[in-house]
Design a protein around this motif. Structure first.
Motif, PDB file in Angstrom:
ATOM      1  N   MET A 130      75.813  82.834  13.626  1.00 17.46           N
ATOM      2  CA  MET A 130      74.344  82.834  13.653  1.00 17.46           C
ATOM      3  C   MET A 130      73.833  83.194  15.044  1.00 17.46           C
ATOM      4  O   MET A 130      72.878  83.953  15.192  1.00 17.46           O
ATOM      5  N   TRP A 131      74.465  82.652  16.071  1.00 17.88           N
ATOM      6  CA  TRP A 131      74.087  82.953  17.443  1.00 17.88           C
ATOM      7  C   TRP A 131      74.289  84.447  17.735  1.00 17.88           C
ATOM      8  O   TRP A 131      73.438  85.090  18.346  1.00 17.88           O
ATOM      9  N   THR A 132      75.422  85.000  17.274  1.00 20.15           N
ATOM     10  CA  THR A 132      75.715  86.417  17.492  1.00 20.15           C
ATOM     11  C   THR A 132      74.663  87.289  16.842  1.00 20.15           C
ATOM     12  O   THR A 132      74.171  88.252  17.444  1.00 20.15           O
ATOM     13  N   ARG A 133      74.279  86.965  15.612  1.00 25.34           N
ATOM     14  CA  ARG A 133      73.243  87.743  14.926  1.00 25.34           C
ATOM     15  C   ARG A 133      71.927  87.691  15.700  1.00 25.34           C
ATOM     16  O   ARG A 133      71.272  88.708  15.896  1.00 25.34           O
ATOM     17  N   SER A 134      71.551  86.530  16.172  1.00 30.94           N
ATOM     18  CA  SER A 134      70.319  86.380  16.944  1.00 30.94           C
ATOM     19  C   SER A 134      70.353  87.215  18.225  1.00 30.94           C
ATOM     20  O   SER A 134      69.389  87.910  18.561  1.00 30.94           O
ATOM     21  N   GLU A 135      71.467  87.174  18.943  1.00 33.64           N
ATOM     22  CA  GLU A 135      71.605  87.954  20.178  1.00 33.64           C
ATOM     23  C   GLU A 135      71.598  89.458  19.881  1.00 33.64           C
ATOM     24  O   GLU A 135      71.013  90.246  20.625  1.00 33.64           O
ATOM     25  N   ALA A 136      72.240  89.858  18.794  1.00 33.50           N
ATOM     26  CA  ALA A 136      72.276  91.270  18.421  1.00 33.50           C
ATOM     27  C   ALA A 136      70.869  91.792  18.118  1.00 33.50           C
ATOM     28  O   ALA A 136      70.497  92.881  18.566  1.00 33.50           O
ATOM     29  N   ILE A 137      70.110  91.012  17.384  1.00 36.89           N
ATOM     30  CA  ILE A 137      68.730  91.411  17.073  1.00 36.89           C
ATOM     31  C   ILE A 137      67.918  91.508  18.358  1.00 36.89           C
ATOM     32  O   ILE A 137      67.160  92.457  18.553  1.00 36.89           O
ATOM     33  N   ARG A 138      68.091  90.548  19.251  1.00 35.21           N
ATOM     34  CA  ARG A 138      67.375  90.546  20.531  1.00 35.21           C
ATOM     35  C   ARG A 138      67.685  91.807  21.345  1.00 35.21           C
ATOM     36  O   ARG A 138      66.811  92.386  21.985  1.00 35.21           O
ATOM     37  N   LEU A 139      68.950  92.260  21.296  1.00 35.30           N
ATOM     38  CA  LEU A 139      69.365  93.441  22.060  1.00 35.30           C
ATOM     39  C   LEU A 139      69.135  94.758  21.313  1.00 35.30           C
ATOM     40  O   LEU A 139      69.287  95.828  21.889  1.00 35.30           O
ATOM     41  N   GLY A 140      68.821  94.683  20.026  1.00 35.24           N
ATOM     42  CA  GLY A 140      68.578  95.896  19.252  1.00 35.24           C
ATOM     43  C   GLY A 140      69.836  96.629  18.819  1.00 35.24           C
ATOM     44  O   GLY A 140      69.809  97.839  18.618  1.00 35.24           O
ATOM     45  N   VAL A 141      70.936  95.891  18.652  1.00 32.02           N
ATOM     46  CA  VAL A 141      72.167  96.511  18.166  1.00 32.02           C
ATOM     47  C   VAL A 141      72.329  96.192  16.683  1.00 32.02           C
ATOM     48  O   VAL A 141      71.755  95.238  16.166  1.00 32.02           O
ATOM     49  N   THR A 142      73.133  96.997  16.005  1.00 33.33           N
ATOM     50  CA  THR A 142      73.416  96.779  14.593  1.00 33.33           C
ATOM     51  C   THR A 142      74.885  96.435  14.425  1.00 33.33           C
ATOM     52  O   THR A 142      75.666  96.537  15.368  1.00 33.33           O
ATOM     53  N   GLY A 143      75.260  96.040  13.214  1.00 38.63           N
ATOM     54  CA  GLY A 143      76.647  95.737  12.933  1.00 38.63           C
ATOM     55  C   GLY A 143      76.789  94.526  12.048  1.00 38.63           C
ATOM     56  O   GLY A 143      75.939  94.242  11.202  1.00 38.63           O
ATOM     57  N   TRP A 144      77.867  93.789  12.259  1.00 39.35           N
ATOM     58  CA  TRP A 144      78.147  92.599  11.466  1.00 39.35           C
ATOM     59  C   TRP A 144      79.048  91.648  12.250  1.00 39.35           C
ATOM     60  O   TRP A 144      79.645  92.029  13.246  1.00 39.35           O
ATOM     61  N   VAL A 145      79.127  90.413  11.759  1.00 40.78           N
ATOM     62  CA  VAL A 145      79.996  89.403  12.348  1.00 40.78           C
ATOM     63  C   VAL A 145      80.574  88.567  11.214  1.00 40.78           C
ATOM     64  O   VAL A 145      79.900  88.321  10.208  1.00 40.78           O
ATOM     65  N   ARG A 146      81.856  88.156  11.359  1.00 36.70           N
ATOM     66  CA  ARG A 146      82.489  87.338  10.324  1.00 36.70           C
ATOM     67  C   ARG A 146      83.547  86.427  10.937  1.00 36.70           C
ATOM     68  O   ARG A 146      84.147  86.737  11.972  1.00 36.70           O
ATOM     69  N   ASN A 147      83.794  85.302  10.260  1.00 35.86           N
ATOM     70  CA  ASN A 147      84.906  84.415  10.608  1.00 35.86           C
ATOM     71  C   ASN A 147      86.183  85.003  10.054  1.00 35.86           C
ATOM     72  O   ASN A 147      86.180  85.633   8.990  1.00 35.86           O
TER      73      ASN A 147
ATOM     74  N   GLY B 142      90.955  81.632  12.685  1.00 37.26           N
ATOM     75  CA  GLY B 142      90.081  80.865  13.577  1.00 37.26           C
ATOM     76  C   GLY B 142      89.302  81.711  14.553  1.00 37.26           C
ATOM     77  O   GLY B 142      88.454  81.200  15.280  1.00 37.26           O
ATOM     78  N   SER B 143      89.562  83.007  14.591  1.00 37.34           N
ATOM     79  CA  SER B 143      88.803  83.907  15.465  1.00 37.34           C
ATOM     80  C   SER B 143      87.544  84.380  14.740  1.00 37.34           C
ATOM     81  O   SER B 143      87.323  84.067  13.572  1.00 37.34           O
ATOM     82  N   VAL B 144      86.724  85.126  15.454  1.00 38.25           N
ATOM     83  CA  VAL B 144      85.532  85.765  14.902  1.00 38.25           C
ATOM     84  C   VAL B 144      85.646  87.249  15.225  1.00 38.25           C
ATOM     85  O   VAL B 144      86.072  87.612  16.329  1.00 38.25           O
ATOM     86  N   THR B 145      85.281  88.109  14.279  1.00 39.73           N
ATOM     87  CA  THR B 145      85.262  89.548  14.504  1.00 39.73           C
ATOM     88  C   THR B 145      83.832  90.040  14.375  1.00 39.73           C
ATOM     89  O   THR B 145      83.096  89.593  13.492  1.00 39.73           O
ATOM     90  N   ALA B 146      83.445  90.948  15.267  1.00 39.59           N
ATOM     91  CA  ALA B 146      82.111  91.538  15.212  1.00 39.59           C
ATOM     92  C   ALA B 146      82.204  93.043  15.407  1.00 39.59           C
ATOM     93  O   ALA B 146      82.999  93.520  16.222  1.00 39.59           O
ATOM     94  N   LEU B 147      81.412  93.778  14.644  1.00 40.89           N
ATOM     95  CA  LEU B 147      81.206  95.205  14.870  1.00 40.89           C
ATOM     96  C   LEU B 147      79.825  95.331  15.483  1.00 40.89           C
ATOM     97  O   LEU B 147      78.852  94.826  14.921  1.00 40.89           O
ATOM     98  N   VAL B 148      79.747  95.948  16.645  1.00 39.20           N
ATOM     99  CA  VAL B 148      78.489  96.080  17.377  1.00 39.20           C
ATOM    100  C   VAL B 148      78.251  97.553  17.661  1.00 39.20           C
ATOM    101  O   VAL B 148      79.118  98.222  18.223  1.00 39.20           O
TER     102      VAL B 148
END
Length: 94
Positions: free
Chosen positions: A23-40, A44-50
């Motif tokens: 949720m934090w990653t999505r909020s920061e991404a929107i703030r910066l104007g980037v697109t992509g996705w994030v998943r658990n 135990g790691s998290v992967t994000a496409l930015v």
């Protein structure tokens, strides 16, 4: 932010699940104007496409090292990706 467009896949390691990291990653991404996705991930790691302007993607990578309160990031592994693989918004995916 303008400039060259790029996309990266980041694998975030450490204490990053159970702390609202996605949720934090999505909020920061929107703030910066980037697109992509994030998943658990099951390990135990998290992967994000930015994806977005070069400077915005760099800023997002820096923020991934911080995470929300309660997160303890030990590594962020970044791999360059094709920009056309990103959705038009930023999503939390399962």
């Amino acid at each position: 932010m303008t400039g060259r467009k790029r996309a990266v896949r980041a694998r975030i390691l450490g204490t990053v699940q159970g702390v609202s990291y996605r949720m934090w990653t999505r909020s920061e991404a929107i703030r910066l104007g980037v697109t992509g996705w994030v998943r658990n991930e099951p390990d135990g790691s998290v992967t994000a496409l930015v994806a977005g302007a070069d400077a915005a993607v760099d800023a997002m990578i820096e923020r991934l090292w911080q995470g929300p309160r309660g997160a303890l990031v030990s590594a962020v592994e970044v791999e360059e990706m094709a920009h056309d693989q990103a959705p038009a918004d930023f999503r939390i995916v399962v």
